[in-house]
Scaffold this active site. Structure first.
Site, PDB file in Angstrom:
ATOM      1  N   ARG A  91      36.500  53.929  37.766  1.00  0.00           N
ATOM      2  CA  ARG A  91      37.741  54.402  37.166  1.00  0.00           C
ATOM      3  C   ARG A  91      37.492  55.328  35.983  1.00  0.00           C
ATOM      4  O   ARG A  91      38.242  56.254  35.738  1.00  0.00           O
ATOM      5  CB  ARG A  91      38.558  53.177  36.712  1.00  0.00           C
ATOM      6  N   TYR A  92      36.450  55.038  35.211  1.00  0.00           N
ATOM      7  CA  TYR A  92      36.089  55.865  34.061  1.00  0.00           C
ATOM      8  C   TYR A  92      34.841  56.654  34.431  1.00  0.00           C
ATOM      9  O   TYR A  92      33.988  56.146  35.154  1.00  0.00           O
ATOM     10  CB  TYR A  92      35.785  54.989  32.841  1.00  0.00           C
ATOM     11  N   ARG A  95      31.269  54.780  33.517  1.00  0.00           N
ATOM     12  CA  ARG A  95      30.926  53.383  33.826  1.00  0.00           C
ATOM     13  C   ARG A  95      31.585  52.918  35.121  1.00  0.00           C
ATOM     14  O   ARG A  95      32.671  53.367  35.468  1.00  0.00           O
ATOM     15  CB  ARG A  95      31.291  52.452  32.672  1.00  0.00           C
ATOM     16  N   CYS A 104      32.691  32.454  43.066  1.00  0.00           N
ATOM     17  CA  CYS A 104      32.584  31.980  41.688  1.00  0.00           C
ATOM     18  C   CYS A 104      32.320  30.478  41.707  1.00  0.00           C
ATOM     19  O   CYS A 104      32.614  29.808  42.696  1.00  0.00           O
ATOM     20  CB  CYS A 104      33.879  32.238  40.921  1.00  0.00           C
ATOM     21  N   CYS A 108      39.513  30.437  39.298  1.00  0.00           N
ATOM     22  CA  CYS A 108      40.568  30.412  38.289  1.00  0.00           C
ATOM     23  C   CYS A 108      41.885  30.757  38.973  1.00  0.00           C
ATOM     24  O   CYS A 108      41.962  31.744  39.702  1.00  0.00           O
ATOM     25  CB  CYS A 108      40.276  31.428  37.193  1.00  0.00           C
ATOM     26  N   CYS A 111      43.296  34.371  38.402  1.00  0.00           N
ATOM     27  CA  CYS A 111      42.368  35.492  38.609  1.00  0.00           C
ATOM     28  C   CYS A 111      43.069  36.760  39.089  1.00  0.00           C
ATOM     29  O   CYS A 111      43.885  36.733  40.005  1.00  0.00           O
ATOM     30  CB  CYS A 111      41.302  35.103  39.626  1.00  0.00           C
ATOM     31  N   ARG A 113      41.601  39.146  40.643  1.00  0.00           N
ATOM     32  CA  ARG A 113      41.101  39.502  41.978  1.00  0.00           C
ATOM     33  C   ARG A 113      41.320  38.362  42.964  1.00  0.00           C
ATOM     34  O   ARG A 113      40.555  38.171  43.909  1.00  0.00           O
ATOM     35  CB  ARG A 113      39.622  39.894  41.906  1.00  0.00           C
ATOM     36  N   ASP A 272      47.414  40.471  33.888  1.00  0.00           N
ATOM     37  CA  ASP A 272      47.808  41.532  34.813  1.00  0.00           C
ATOM     38  C   ASP A 272      49.002  41.067  35.654  1.00  0.00           C
ATOM     39  O   ASP A 272      49.332  39.886  35.674  1.00  0.00           O
ATOM     40  CB  ASP A 272      46.632  41.883  35.735  1.00  0.00           C
ATOM     41  N   ASP A 309      45.734  46.050  30.676  1.00  0.00           N
ATOM     42  CA  ASP A 309      45.147  46.912  31.704  1.00  0.00           C
ATOM     43  C   ASP A 309      46.327  47.434  32.508  1.00  0.00           C
ATOM     44  O   ASP A 309      47.008  46.666  33.193  1.00  0.00           O
ATOM     45  CB  ASP A 309      44.168  46.097  32.569  1.00  0.00           C
ATOM     46  N   LYS A 316      42.577  50.537  30.527  1.00  0.00           N
ATOM     47  CA  LYS A 316      42.813  49.558  29.466  1.00  0.00           C
ATOM     48  C   LYS A 316      43.286  50.258  28.194  1.00  0.00           C
ATOM     49  O   LYS A 316      42.723  51.274  27.817  1.00  0.00           O
ATOM     50  CB  LYS A 316      41.516  48.805  29.175  1.00  0.00           C
TER      51      LYS A 316
HETATM   52  C1  LIG Z   1      37.485  47.014  32.382  1.00  0.00           C
HETATM   53  C2  LIG Z   1      36.818  47.989  33.209  1.00  0.00           C
HETATM   54  C3  LIG Z   1      35.663  48.646  32.761  1.00  0.00           C
HETATM   55  C4  LIG Z   1      35.019  48.362  31.424  1.00  0.00           C
HETATM   56  O1  LIG Z   1      35.843  48.692  30.363  1.00  0.00           O
HETATM   57  P1  LIG Z   1      35.337  48.581  28.871  1.00  0.00           P
HETATM   58  O2  LIG Z   1      36.560  48.849  28.070  1.00  0.00           O
HETATM   59  O3  LIG Z   1      34.260  49.611  28.679  1.00  0.00           O
HETATM   60  O4  LIG Z   1      34.804  47.198  28.669  1.00  0.00           O
HETATM   61  C5  LIG Z   1      35.093  49.572  33.596  1.00  0.00           C
HETATM   62  N1  LIG Z   1      35.615  49.884  34.798  1.00  0.00           N
HETATM   63  C6  LIG Z   1      36.730  49.273  35.249  1.00  0.00           C
HETATM   64  C7  LIG Z   1      37.255  49.651  36.574  1.00  0.00           C
HETATM   65  C8  LIG Z   1      37.363  48.305  34.469  1.00  0.00           C
HETATM   66  O5  LIG Z   1      38.456  47.691  34.928  1.00  0.00           O
HETATM   67  S1  SF4 Z   2      38.591  35.046  36.714  1.00  0.00           S
HETATM   68 FE1  SF4 Z   2      38.308  35.396  38.933  1.00  0.00          FE
HETATM   69  S2  SF4 Z   2      36.337  36.469  39.096  1.00  0.00           S
HETATM   70 FE2  SF4 Z   2      36.409  35.530  37.045  1.00  0.00          FE
HETATM   71  S3  SF4 Z   2      35.429  33.508  37.287  1.00  0.00           S
HETATM   72 FE3  SF4 Z   2      37.614  33.208  37.551  1.00  0.00          FE
HETATM   73  S4  SF4 Z   2      37.943  33.330  39.776  1.00  0.00           S
HETATM   74 FE4  SF4 Z   2      35.948  34.254  39.336  1.00  0.00          FE
END
Ligand SMILES: *Cc1c(COP(=O)(O)O)cnc(C)c1O
Ligand code: SF4
Length: 348
Positions: A91-92, A95, A104, A108, A111, A113, A272, A309, A316
């Site tokens: 996305r960025y 990174r 996991c 959670c 979560c 995801r 989220d 986010d 973010k």
């Molecule tokens: C959160 C996230 C990051 C890391 O973000 P930082 O603000 O640098 O910690 C990188 N890529 C994606 C897709 C993210 O959701």
């Molecule tokens: S928040 Fe989601 S990805 Fe993170 S430990 Fe919990 S279940 Fe796993």
């Protein structure tokens, strides 16, 4: 290789609400529907932190009927749209998230995801991991690789070591981060052998995920100490959860406790808009109130950024209480004690 203790713990984990019936007084039948929809797993250690039905640990890991509410979005952060190959979320420019594990130690309930984590077909194939590494190698803008999932520390040591080595062999990669909840839910995973292996990959940043002071146990503290002693820089991402930690006193005890464990609070996340997690969401006002209460009352190191986010993969953004108002060339700034102080500002 002989099975390690932590692998045995995973085999002993609770994976259905029926298994809780002997220990707790509750009706499992309605919860079984939620369990069928989203996978359940609770490690023996984390289960041992539950004191009673509905407490802050229970809420985080035991399925709940509210998860069946069809609100929110399946993929609120549009991660699938930013996924050039299955193992990468990009996305960025500088990174990427490297999705190395589909499971996991404990699942959670809140979560983000939820749609994919813990689902059997979400484990990545060796080929998909190689594609991820090739993708990182082909884009010289990528400096920072975040191992995520799922939980990267559920990979066996040799697999994790191989991935770290391959990513660090890419000349433009400057740092690796690992996002893991293992120190919270499976501290026995943080073995001396794991730490000795991780120590070879510097710089290495590890963000863990403590949400409540009751998770700050002796075992968790020892796990964090082993990591810190191996030269790994520890941070923490807390999710603000209704009925779990949405009070200033709980958050300040949590963040002060983390600093004592050499873990720096990095982000406090607004929930989220993920489907099936609405019952955990607080208002942004609640989050701002908590952040405001930390200012001046605890060490600045215990004051993380409060992050939202944005939906649609817009990224973010930190949210801050409104401290300053402009009146001509004067800034009116609200101090931690509530008084307003005038600060003569330049006009540009
Ligand atoms: C959160 C996230 C990051 C890391 O973000 P930082 O603000 O640098 O910690 C990188 N890529 C994606 C897709 C993210 O959701
Ligand atoms: S928040 Fe989601 S990805 Fe993170 S430990 Fe919990 S279940 Fe796993």
């Amino acid at each position: 290789m002989a099975q390690e203790l932590w692998q045995q713990s995973l085999q002993d984990a609770v994976t259905s609400v029926d298994q809780l019936v002997g220990s707790f007084a509750f009706d499992p039948r309605p919860l079984a529907v939620a369990e069928a929809r989203y996978p359940m797993r609770i490690t023996p250690y984390y289960l041992g932190l539950i004191e009673q039905v509905g407490d802050p640990i229970w809420k985080q890991c035991v399925p709940d009927l509210h998860e069946l509410t069809e609100d929110g979005l399946s993929d609120p952060l549009a991660e699938e749209d930013n996924s050039p190959v299955p193992a990468i979320i990009h996305r960025y420019p500088d990174r990427v998230i490297f999705y190395v594990s589909g499971s996991c130690a404990s699942y959670c309930r809140f979560c983000t995801r939820k749609r994919k984590v813990g689902c059997a077909d979400m484990a990545l194939s060796f080929r998909e991991l190689r594609e991820g590494i090739d993708y990182i190698a082909a884009d010289s803008q990528i400096r920072d690789v975040i191992f995520s999932g799922g939980d990267p520390l559920l990979l066996p040591d040799p697999v994790l070591q191989d991935l770290l080595a391959r990513v660090y062999a890419i000349p433009h990669v400057e740092m690796i981060r690992i996002g893991t909840r293992v120190p919270v839910t499976l501290p026995e995973r943080i073995t001396d052998r794991l730490c000795a292996m991780l120590k070879k990959f510097q710089p290495l940043y590890l963000n863990t995920h403590f949400n409540h002071p009751r998770e700050l146990t002796e075992q968790a503290a020892e796990a964090c100490a082993r990591l810190a002693d191996a030269g790994i820089v520890l941070g923490n991402q807390t999710v603000l959860l209704r009925g779990v930690n949405d009070q200033p006193e709980i958050i300040s005890v949590l963040f002060r406790g983390l600093l004592k464990m050499r873990v720096r609070p990095y982000y406090l996340h607004q929930m989220d808009l993920t489907r099936g997690t609405g019952h955990f969401r607080t208002s942004v006002k609640t989050g701002l109130k908590i952040i405001h209460s930390l200012r001046g009352s605890v060490s600045g190191l215990a004051s993380p950024q409060y992050i939202i986010d944005l939906p649609g993969g817009k990224g973010k953004v930190p949210l801050v209480p409104e401290y300053a108002k402009k009146r001509g060339d004067i800034l009116l700034i609200r101090a931690a004690d509530g008084s307003v102080v005038e600060y003569p500002d330049l006009s540009s």
